[in-house]
Design a protein around this motif. Structure first.
Motif, PDB file in Angstrom:
ATOM      1  N   LYS A 177       0.760  -1.088  -0.126  1.00  0.00           N
ATOM      2  CA  LYS A 177       0.039  -0.067  -0.146  1.00  0.00           C
ATOM      3  C   LYS A 177       0.764   1.449  -0.073  1.00  0.00           C
ATOM      4  CE  LYS A 177      -3.010   2.805   2.900  1.00  0.00           C
ATOM      5  NZ  LYS A 177      -3.697   2.895   4.328  1.00  0.00           N
ATOM      6  N   VAL A 178       1.724   1.236   0.871  1.00  0.00           N
ATOM      7  CA  VAL A 178       2.782   2.379   1.051  1.00  0.00           C
ATOM      8  C   VAL A 178       3.433   2.649  -0.304  1.00  0.00           C
ATOM      9  CG1 VAL A 178       4.738   3.518   2.356  1.00  0.00           C
ATOM     10  CG2 VAL A 178       2.798   2.415   3.353  1.00  0.00           C
ATOM     11  N   ASN A 179       4.199   1.661  -0.843  1.00  0.00           N
ATOM     12  CA  ASN A 179       4.859   1.578  -1.910  1.00  0.00           C
ATOM     13  C   ASN A 179       4.356   2.263  -2.961  1.00  0.00           C
ATOM     14  OD1 ASN A 179       7.323   0.760  -1.082  1.00  0.00           O
ATOM     15  ND2 ASN A 179       7.009  -1.358  -1.539  1.00  0.00           N
ATOM     16  N   ASN A 180       2.923   1.880  -3.437  1.00  0.00           N
ATOM     17  CA  ASN A 180       2.024   2.180  -4.432  1.00  0.00           C
ATOM     18  C   ASN A 180       1.631   3.831  -4.403  1.00  0.00           C
ATOM     19  OD1 ASN A 180       2.007  -0.072  -6.064  1.00  0.00           O
ATOM     20  ND2 ASN A 180       0.397  -1.058  -4.678  1.00  0.00           N
ATOM     21  N   ALA A 181       1.477   4.093  -2.998  1.00  0.00           N
ATOM     22  CA  ALA A 181       1.076   5.640  -2.700  1.00  0.00           C
ATOM     23  C   ALA A 181       2.224   6.486  -3.023  1.00  0.00           C
ATOM     24  CB  ALA A 181       0.531   5.609  -1.422  1.00  0.00           C
ATOM     25  N   ILE A 182       3.435   6.079  -2.613  1.00  0.00           N
ATOM     26  CA  ILE A 182       4.400   7.117  -2.615  1.00  0.00           C
ATOM     27  C   ILE A 182       5.081   7.072  -4.296  1.00  0.00           C
ATOM     28  CG2 ILE A 182       7.243   6.941  -2.192  1.00  0.00           C
ATOM     29  CD1 ILE A 182       6.460   5.983   0.769  1.00  0.00           C
ATOM     30  N   LYS A 183       4.888   6.140  -4.898  1.00  0.00           N
ATOM     31  CA  LYS A 183       5.048   6.314  -6.380  1.00  0.00           C
ATOM     32  C   LYS A 183       4.277   7.216  -7.045  1.00  0.00           C
ATOM     33  CE  LYS A 183       4.134   2.056  -7.834  1.00  0.00           C
ATOM     34  NZ  LYS A 183       3.754   1.001  -8.899  1.00  0.00           N
ATOM     35  N   GLN A 184       2.924   7.404  -6.402  1.00  0.00           N
ATOM     36  CA  GLN A 184       1.865   8.301  -6.948  1.00  0.00           C
ATOM     37  C   GLN A 184       2.438   9.652  -6.541  1.00  0.00           C
ATOM     38  OE1 GLN A 184      -0.640   7.663  -9.187  1.00  0.00           O
ATOM     39  NE2 GLN A 184      -0.501   9.990  -9.386  1.00  0.00           N
ATOM     40  N   ILE A 185       2.879   9.672  -5.139  1.00  0.00           N
ATOM     41  CA  ILE A 185       3.233  11.115  -4.585  1.00  0.00           C
ATOM     42  C   ILE A 185       4.652  11.664  -5.497  1.00  0.00           C
ATOM     43  CG2 ILE A 185       4.442  12.308  -2.764  1.00  0.00           C
ATOM     44  CD1 ILE A 185       2.744  10.338  -1.029  1.00  0.00           C
ATOM     45  N   PHE A 186       5.693  10.592  -5.805  1.00  0.00           N
ATOM     46  CA  PHE A 186       6.654  11.239  -6.713  1.00  0.00           C
ATOM     47  C   PHE A 186       6.216  11.748  -8.037  1.00  0.00           C
ATOM     48  CE2 PHE A 186       9.824   8.222  -4.289  1.00  0.00           C
ATOM     49  CZ  PHE A 186       9.735   9.340  -3.369  1.00  0.00           C
ATOM     50  N   GLU A 187       5.284  10.937  -8.631  1.00  0.00           N
ATOM     51  CA  GLU A 187       4.649  11.472  -9.968  1.00  0.00           C
ATOM     52  C   GLU A 187       3.901  12.844 -10.091  1.00  0.00           C
ATOM     53  OE1 GLU A 187       2.262   8.540 -11.853  1.00  0.00           O
ATOM     54  OE2 GLU A 187       3.721   7.214 -12.248  1.00  0.00           O
ATOM     55  N   ASP A 188       3.035  12.810  -8.606  1.00  0.00           N
ATOM     56  CA  ASP A 188       2.436  14.269  -8.501  1.00  0.00           C
ATOM     57  C   ASP A 188       3.496  15.116  -8.464  1.00  0.00           C
ATOM     58  OD1 ASP A 188       0.341  12.623  -8.657  1.00  0.00           O
ATOM     59  OD2 ASP A 188      -0.231  12.841  -6.577  1.00  0.00           O
ATOM     60  N   PHE A 189       4.596  15.082  -7.669  1.00  0.00           N
ATOM     61  CA  PHE A 189       5.383  16.166  -7.445  1.00  0.00           C
ATOM     62  C   PHE A 189       6.579  16.122  -8.470  1.00  0.00           C
ATOM     63  CE2 PHE A 189       3.501  16.056  -3.471  1.00  0.00           C
ATOM     64  CZ  PHE A 189       3.660  17.436  -2.749  1.00  0.00           C
TER      65      PHE A 189
END
Length: 461
Positions: A177-189
Motif C-alpha cells: 500500500k505504502v509503495n504504491n502511494a509513494i510512487k503516485q506522490i513522486f509522480e504528482d511532485f
C-alpha cells in the motif's frame, strides 16, 4: 572415457533430463551423460526436455521446453509476475514439499563442502509457517521511469531488467500500500527518478518497513545525492495520505553498487525509528538496522536459540553480529551477562536503547568486529561460556573462527541464512567442536532460502 570421446554439451542443444534434486538456488538438478545441468522451474522427479542456454566448465544451464512427467507436488504459482520477477523461486512447489526440499538443500551443502558423514548428522525437519504468504515486513523496490510513469519493482533474475511489482504476495500488505502511494506522490511532485545510464535524476529506491505488531511504517527514500527538492512537502504529503507512516528518512547512496544503502541517513520528518514487538519485547528499528524479515518465524528461531543454549542463569554469552540486540535480549533472563558487537554503529545504538528500555542491566554492546573485541575482553579476564553468531550470507570471517578456537567457549550456536557458508564454517572448526544438531527453519517461504540454527559443543579431550 578419453577426452576425445567425452560428451560435449553445446548451447541450443536439446535433450531429455530427469531431475534428481533442487539446487541451492531452487533450480532443478539433473545429469546428462554424467554432466550437471541446472534447470530453473524443474522439480525433483520430473522428466523434462530441456534446451541448453549456457555452458560452463563444470556445469550447464538449461530451460524447460517440455514437461513429460510432472511432479505430484507441482502447483500453479499464484503470482502473475512469478516467472519474470525472480524474487521467489518455489511458488510452483507445494508448500509442505518446499520444507522437505529445504532440509535436502542443507544436506547437499554438507555433502559438497565438508568431510562430515551426513548420515550421522542430526538435520531435523524444517519448521514451517501455517500461512506462508504476506510475511515480509520490509521491501526494497528499485525505481525507474517507463513511458512517463514511475515503476517500482525488482530486477529480473541475473539481469538489469526491472519488473513492475505493484502487489507482491509475500510482502506484508502495508508495504504494498505504502509503495504504491509513494510512487503516485513522486509522480504528482514530478520527482526525477535516477537513470543508471545517463546518471541523471535523484531517487533510486524506496525502502519500506512495517512493525507488524505495532502497525508503524518507516519509509526510506534512497537518493543518488543529498539534493531532494521539496522533500519537506513530499514528507507532509506522505503523512497526509499515509497516517501509518511515522518515520520518513533519506539515505544518500551516490555509488553504483548492488548495496541499497549509502553511509549517510537524514531524518526528513517523524521519528528516526519504528517500534516492533515480539512477545514481551519492543524493539526500536532505525533505517539501516538489521532485523529479521519474517517476525512470526523469528520468534520460532529465537526460541530455538534459547533451547540450544539451555541456560541456567550462570552463563556469560556473546551475541556476535548482534544487529539491534534481538537475540541477546531474548536470552537475557537466563544469562548472567550478555555482550554483543556489530560493525554498524546505528545497530549498536539501537541495541543499547532496546536493553535500557526493557530494564536489562546485564547487557553490554560495543561497535566493532568480534575478532577484534573478543581478544580484548579475554585480556581483561572476561571469557564467554556461549558464543552465538548470526552472520550475513558470506558466513563468519575466518579471523572470527580463529578467535573462536582460541577462546574455546563450551557452546557455539550458529544461526545461518546460507547452507554453503554454514557447512564450510563448521568444517573449519570440526576438530574442536561437535555438531549436536542442525534445525532448519523456513524464514522465506516460496523462495530457496534456508535458515538454520546449529548447536555445537566443544569436544572434551
Amino acid at each position: 572415457m578419453t577426452k576425445e570421446n567425452e560428451t560435449i554439451i553445446k548451447v541450443n542443444q536439446q535433450f531429455p533430463l530427469t531431475i534428481k534434486r533442487l539446487g541451492i538456488n531452487g533450480e532443478g538438478v539433473g545429469y546428462f551423460k554424467k554432466k550437471v545441468v541446472f534447470v530453473p522451474g524443474a522439480l525433483p522427479g520430473e522428466e523434462v526436455v530441456v534446451e541448453v542456454v549456457k555452458v560452463h566448465p563444470k556445469f550447464s544451464e538449461a530451460i524447460v521446453k517440455k514437461v513429460r512427467k510432472r511432479s505430484p507436488f507441482r502447483v500453479k504459482a499464484p503470482c502473475p509476475v512469478y516467472e519474470q520477477c525472480g524474487g521467489c523461486q518455489l511458488q510452483h512447489l507445494r508448500y509442505d514439499q518446499q520444507l522437505n526440499e529445504k532440509r535436502d538443500i542443507l544436506l547437499q551443502a554438507f555433502e559438497r563442502h565438508t568431510k562430515f558423514n551426513v548420515e550421522d548428522l542430526d538435520i531435523r525437519e524444517t519448521i514451517g509457517m501455517e500461512d506462508p504468504w504476506k510475511y515480509r515486513n520490509k521491501s526494497q523496490f528499485q525505481l525507474r521511469e517507463m513511458n512517463g510513469r514511475i515503476v517500482a519493482g525488482l530486477y529480473s533474475l541475473n539481469s538489469h531488467r526491472l519488473i513492475s511489482v505493484p502487489e507482491c504476495i509475500v510482502q506484508h500488505p502495508a508495504t504494498n500500500k505504502v509503495n504504491n502511494a509513494i510512487k503516485q506522490i513522486f509522480e504528482d511532485f514530478k520527482v526525477p527518478v535516477f537513470n543508471e545510464k545517463t546518471k541523471k535524476g535523484i531517487v533510486k529506491t524506496i525502502v519500506t518497513r512495517v512493525g507488524v505488531q505495532t502497525g508503524q511504517v518507516q519509509v526510506v527514500i534512497v537518493t543518488a545525492g543529498e539534493k531532494l527538492p521539496r522533500k519537506e512537502m513530499i514528507a507532509e504529503e506522505i503523512k497526509k495520505r499515509l497516517p501509518e507512516v511515522v518515520s520518513v528518512m533519506q539515505n544518500i547512496n551516490p555509488r553504483q553498487t548492488s548495496l541499497v544503502f549509502g553511509e549517510k541517513t537524514l531524518n526528513i520528518t517523524g521519528k528516526e525509528f519504528i517500534d516492533e514487538k515480539m512477545n514481551e519485547f519492543t524493539y526500536e528499528l532505525s533505517a539501516r538496522a538489521f532485523f529479521q524479515l519474517n517476525p512470526e518465524q523469528t520468534v520460532k528461531l529465537y526460541d530455538e536459540v534459547k533451547k540450544a543454549t539451555a541456560l541456567t542463569g550462570k552463563e556469560k554469552i556473546v551475541d556476535a553480529y548482534c544487529g539491534s540486540g534481538t537475540i541477546g535480549l531474548w536470552l537475557s533472563d537466563g544469562a548472567a551477562e550478555i555482550r554483543g558487537m556489530d560493525i554498524i554503529p546505528e545497530s549498536i545504538e539501537d541495541a543499547k536503547k532496546n536493553a535500557l528500555k526493557h530494564g536489562i542491566q546485564n547487557a553490554k554492546y560495543e561497535t566493532g568486529k568480534a575478532e577484534d573485541i573478543l581478544p580484548k575482553w579475554l585480556k581483561q579476564g572476561w571469557s564467554p561460556d556461549v558464543i552465538i553468531v548470526d552472520p550475513p550470507r558470506t558466513g563468519c570471517d575466518s579471523k572470527f573462527l580463529q578467535t573462536l578456537l582460541k577462546i574455546k567457549p563450551k557452546k557455539f550456536i550458529y544461526v545461518s541464512c546460507n547452507p554453503s557458508t554454514l557447512a564450510k564454517d563448521l568444517q573449519a572448526i570440526s576438530h574442536m567442536y561437535e555438531v549436536k544438531y542442525i534445525q532448519p527453519l523456513d524464514m522465506f517461504p516460496q523462495t530457496a532460502h534456508v535458515e538454520s540454527c546449529s548447536l555445537l559443543v566443544r569436544k572434551e579431550k
